[in-house]
Enzyme design. Sequence first.
Site, PDB file in Angstrom:
ATOM      1  CG  ASP A  16     -12.579 -22.086   0.309  1.00  0.00           C
ATOM      2  OD1 ASP A  16     -11.468 -21.628  -0.252  1.00  0.00           O
ATOM      3  OD2 ASP A  16     -13.697 -21.575   0.762  1.00  0.00           O
ATOM      4  CG  ASN A  18      -3.333 -11.618 -12.311  1.00  0.00           C
ATOM      5  OD1 ASN A  18      -2.424 -10.918 -11.893  1.00  0.00           O
ATOM      6  ND2 ASN A  18      -4.599 -11.635 -12.108  1.00  0.00           N
ATOM      7  CB  VAL A  74      -7.551 -20.308  -6.602  1.00  0.00           C
ATOM      8  CG1 VAL A  74      -6.481 -20.255  -7.631  1.00  0.00           C
ATOM      9  CG2 VAL A  74      -7.325 -20.998  -5.186  1.00  0.00           C
ATOM     10  CG  ASP A  75      -5.395 -14.046  -8.169  1.00  0.00           C
ATOM     11  OD1 ASP A  75      -4.780 -13.898  -7.069  1.00  0.00           O
ATOM     12  OD2 ASP A  75      -4.942 -13.618  -9.324  1.00  0.00           O
ATOM     13  CB  THR A  99      -6.008 -27.135 -13.940  1.00  0.00           C
ATOM     14  OG1 THR A  99      -6.395 -26.846 -12.790  1.00  0.00           O
ATOM     15  CG2 THR A  99      -4.811 -27.679 -14.088  1.00  0.00           C
ATOM     16  N   GLY A 100      -7.349 -23.928 -14.474  1.00  0.00           N
ATOM     17  CA  GLY A 100      -8.649 -23.056 -14.741  1.00  0.00           C
ATOM     18  C   GLY A 100      -8.497 -22.421 -16.054  1.00  0.00           C
TER      19      GLY A 100
END
Length: 187
Positions: free
Chosen positions: A25, A39, A48-49, A133-134
Amino acid sequence: MPAFETIRSDLSAVSNTRFTIILGDITELAVNAIVNAANSSLLGGGGVDGAIHRAAGPELVAECRTLNGCKTGQAKITRGYRLPAKHVIHTVGPVWNGGGRGEDDLLASCYRNSLGLAMDHDLKTIAFPAISTGVYRFPAEPAATIATRTAVAESVSGDFDEIIFCCFGDEMAALYDRLLPMALARI
């Protein structure tokens, strides 16, 4: 006990920067800066954002509101607030559209600009997630190749003590573990 596991830690013979791959994490890392795969609004989102915004607390959103967003490939810096990291460097990765719209260059710019901000603020330890990558669907192997090669190339100046690639899953950690030695061998 920390919420991460060190997979690999190699010292670059050229720059004396330690490159570390961690499974865990990113919000738990006590480093000078963590990078947020943000974003363009910088006001939080998923993945993660969202995790970084939740862990940092409402002060992070308040500071991000003053930054007027961020363009793809660029980066902006804030304080870390309730995170163990002192700062958050927000960068907007490209959405994968098949590779013909400059996605590789934009992703490399995310790493270069994040590391540039870290240098400008004399931040010696920085941790990256696997940007784009998400939900942005950038294929994992090309993204990890770009991440490792760009970070290694940008570390040649010797301005960093440690650059960490923080992976959320075993497959991504194994991919970075395979690609990082190749990137280090290129310098």
